[in-house]
Design an enzyme around this catalytic site. Structure first.
Site, PDB file in Angstrom:
ATOM      1  N   SER A 131      -9.491  45.419  55.942  1.00  7.41           N
ATOM      2  CA  SER A 131      -9.009  46.712  55.472  1.00  7.41           C
ATOM      3  C   SER A 131      -9.880  47.888  55.915  1.00  7.41           C
ATOM      4  O   SER A 131     -10.152  48.802  55.143  1.00  7.41           O
ATOM      5  CB  SER A 131      -8.901  46.651  53.946  1.00  7.41           C
ATOM      6  OG  SER A 131      -8.193  47.718  53.470  1.00  7.41           O
ATOM      7  N   SER A 132     -10.261  47.857  57.182  1.00  2.00           N
ATOM      8  CA  SER A 132     -10.997  49.008  57.716  1.00  2.00           C
ATOM      9  C   SER A 132     -10.105  50.254  57.719  1.00  2.00           C
ATOM     10  O   SER A 132     -10.598  51.374  57.537  1.00  2.00           O
ATOM     11  CB  SER A 132     -11.499  48.707  59.134  1.00  2.00           C
ATOM     12  OG  SER A 132     -10.431  48.347  59.969  1.00  2.00           O
ATOM     13  N   ASP A 144      -4.373  47.634  49.750  1.00  2.00           N
ATOM     14  CA  ASP A 144      -5.691  47.958  50.307  1.00  2.00           C
ATOM     15  C   ASP A 144      -6.198  49.309  49.806  1.00  2.00           C
ATOM     16  O   ASP A 144      -7.373  49.474  49.477  1.00  2.00           O
ATOM     17  CB  ASP A 144      -5.622  47.982  51.839  1.00  2.00           C
ATOM     18  CG  ASP A 144      -5.138  46.651  52.395  1.00  2.00           C
ATOM     19  OD1 ASP A 144      -5.186  45.657  51.661  1.00  2.00           O
ATOM     20  OD2 ASP A 144      -4.696  46.615  53.559  1.00  2.00           O
TER      21      ASP A 144
HETATM   22  C1  GAF Z   1      -2.162  44.170  54.684  1.00  2.00           C
HETATM   23  C2  GAF Z   1      -1.396  45.316  54.047  1.00  2.00           C
HETATM   24  F1  GAF Z   1      -2.023  46.491  54.322  1.00  2.00           F
HETATM   25  C3  GAF Z   1      -1.286  45.145  52.537  1.00  2.00           C
HETATM   26  O1  GAF Z   1      -0.464  46.158  52.023  1.00  2.00           O
HETATM   27  C4  GAF Z   1      -0.751  43.760  52.169  1.00  2.00           C
HETATM   28  O2  GAF Z   1       0.633  43.672  52.375  1.00  2.00           O
HETATM   29  C5  GAF Z   1      -1.501  42.676  52.944  1.00  2.00           C
HETATM   30  O3  GAF Z   1      -1.535  42.934  54.331  1.00  2.00           O
HETATM   31  C6  GAF Z   1      -0.892  41.314  52.736  1.00  2.00           C
HETATM   32  O4  GAF Z   1      -1.055  40.928  51.419  1.00  2.00           O
HETATM   33  O5  GAF Z   1      -3.494  44.171  54.271  1.00  2.00           O
END
Ligand code: GAF
Length: 395
Positions: free
Chosen positions: A135-136, A184
């Site tokens: 999640s950068s 995220d």
């Molecule tokens: C990515 C997305 F950004 C999240 O919203 C989520 O759907 C995830 O994939 C899967 O759980 O990180």
């Protein structure tokens, strides 16, 4: 064994503030930070109104921000050669490309939501591994959002933070082209140290859940497969579209809205076999989050490990978002002593997590590295993840 240290936030903020002053010839108003995350469980259910259990990492992104006298927005990054410069009124989905979509895109989305923002200079530094499924992107968006909110002199209560989550989601979906589901950004803006966050994506309520595997002599090992991972190349959007089609067919707004008692019938009634498997993942994964929280609260990490494995199998077989590198990481980790393991995040590459006895962390990391070498793959990145703090102002 960490391949990327999170660094000390105060030192990183001071360093970024000095660089900002050297580059722009004036002091930054402030330095703001937002963390990367691992999702412990609850994958690909956020956009279906489901439950997720993410945890903020100590690895974070930093944004030094100051207003300008004119209406120009500039963004630069210590990790990237290119930057962005444009006028406030020209910002939009068609005018920002590449990594600045996640930064200048947020300024656009906040203005769309009614924020009165000045022109500004933004300088970024990040310790979140890029493209590792940690999640950068959301860390970048949320650090910029906090900085922009500070320039508007707005205090950050929960309602304002929720508004920033929505603006960051809009930037990611409409400017960067990744129609992600909010998990995220929510953990980045609402995470707290020493806890995971139980997030209900139907009403966006949250509850902190203690996460302390060290008390049971366990560690959470993150394996960055280094396999390419993009949420804007169609695979993610097509899974989301399958779910939305199924919800429409079942007459509900979100798949979460199908009551437990009706789920077997709903699955049997879906005409398309692939869609049926996607929906089965969503139904079962939401149940697994509830189970995982109960297992955590009971301190039953053995059971939690089994739940991780069931989640991975479902993502691999029903949702089809895993890849060979993720599967090898999970299987090898378990073979070398992990209680459980699973892919985390969007998939198609990115990272896996493994719940490992503390004294086996080196052995498990070594086994995964050896498995990669045997296949001729580049070595994975390894780090042990402890919960970090949520987004905040540092100076
Ligand atoms: C990515 C997305 F950004 C999240 O919203 C989520 O759907 C995830 O994939 C899967 O759980 O990180």
């Amino acid at each position: 064994m960490d391949t990327l240290e999170p660094g000390d936030p105060t030192t990183l903020a001071e360093d970024l503030a000095s660089r900002f002053a050297a580059e722009h010839g004036r002091q930054a108003t402030g330095v703001f930070t937002a963390p990367g995350r691992v999702n412990l469980i609850g994958e690909h259910v956020d956009y279906n109104g489901g439950l997720c259990l993410p945890m903020a990492l100590p690895h974070a992104t930093y944004a030094a921000v100051a207003p300008r006298d004119d209406d120009t927005v500039t963004v630069s990054s210590r990790q990237e050669d290119d930057g962005f410069s444009g006028r406030l009124g020209d910002l939009g989905p068609d005018t920002i490309t590449g990594w600045p979509s996640y930064a200048a895109g947020v300024v656009w989305a906040m203005r769309e939501a009614g924020w009165q923002l000045p022109g500004m200079d933004v300088m970024i530094d990040s310790r979140v591994p890029l493209g590792a499924g940690l999640s950068s992107s959301a860390a970048l968006e949320c650090a910029v959002a906090l900085g922009a909110a500070a320039l508007a002199e707005v205090d950050l209560d929960d309602e304002v933070r929720s508004g920033l989550v929505r603006a960051c989601m809009r930037a990611e979906s409409e400017v960067a082209g990744a129609p992600t589901g909010g998990l995220d950004q929510t953990i980045a803006l609402f995470g707290q140290a020493e806890a995971a966050l139980l997030l209900d994506c139907r009403d966006w309520s949250t509850r902190q859940v203690p996460w302390d595997p060290a008390s049971a002599d366990l560690a959470l090992l993150v394996v960055d497969t280094r396999a390419s991972h993009s949420l804007s190349d169609g695979g993610y959007a097509s899974r989301r579209a399958d779910c939305e089609r199924a919800a429409a067919e079942l007459g509900v707004e979100l798949l979460r809205d199908v009551p437990a008692a009706d789920q077997a019938g709903a699955l049997a009634g879906l005409a398309d076999e692939q869609v049926r498997r996607r929906v089965r993942h969503v139904f079962t994964e939401i149940d697994r989050v509830t189970e995982a929280v109960a297992q955590l609260e009971a301190g039953d990490f053995e059971a939690l490990g089994r739940t991780f494995l069931a989640s991975h199998a479902s993502l691999r077989d029903d949702y089809e978002v895993s890849c060979e590198e993720l599967d090898v990481s999970v299987d090898t980790a378990v073979g070398a002593g992990a209680l459980g393991a699973r892919m985390t995040g969007g998939g198609f590459g990115g990272s896996a997590i493994a719940l490992v006895p503390t004294d086996a962390v080196d052995a498990v990391g070594g086994a995964v590295t050896a498995a990669y070498a045997e296949r001729g793959w580049p070595a994975p990145g390894l780090l042990t993840a402890t919960p970090g703090a949520g987004a905040r102002r540092l100076r």
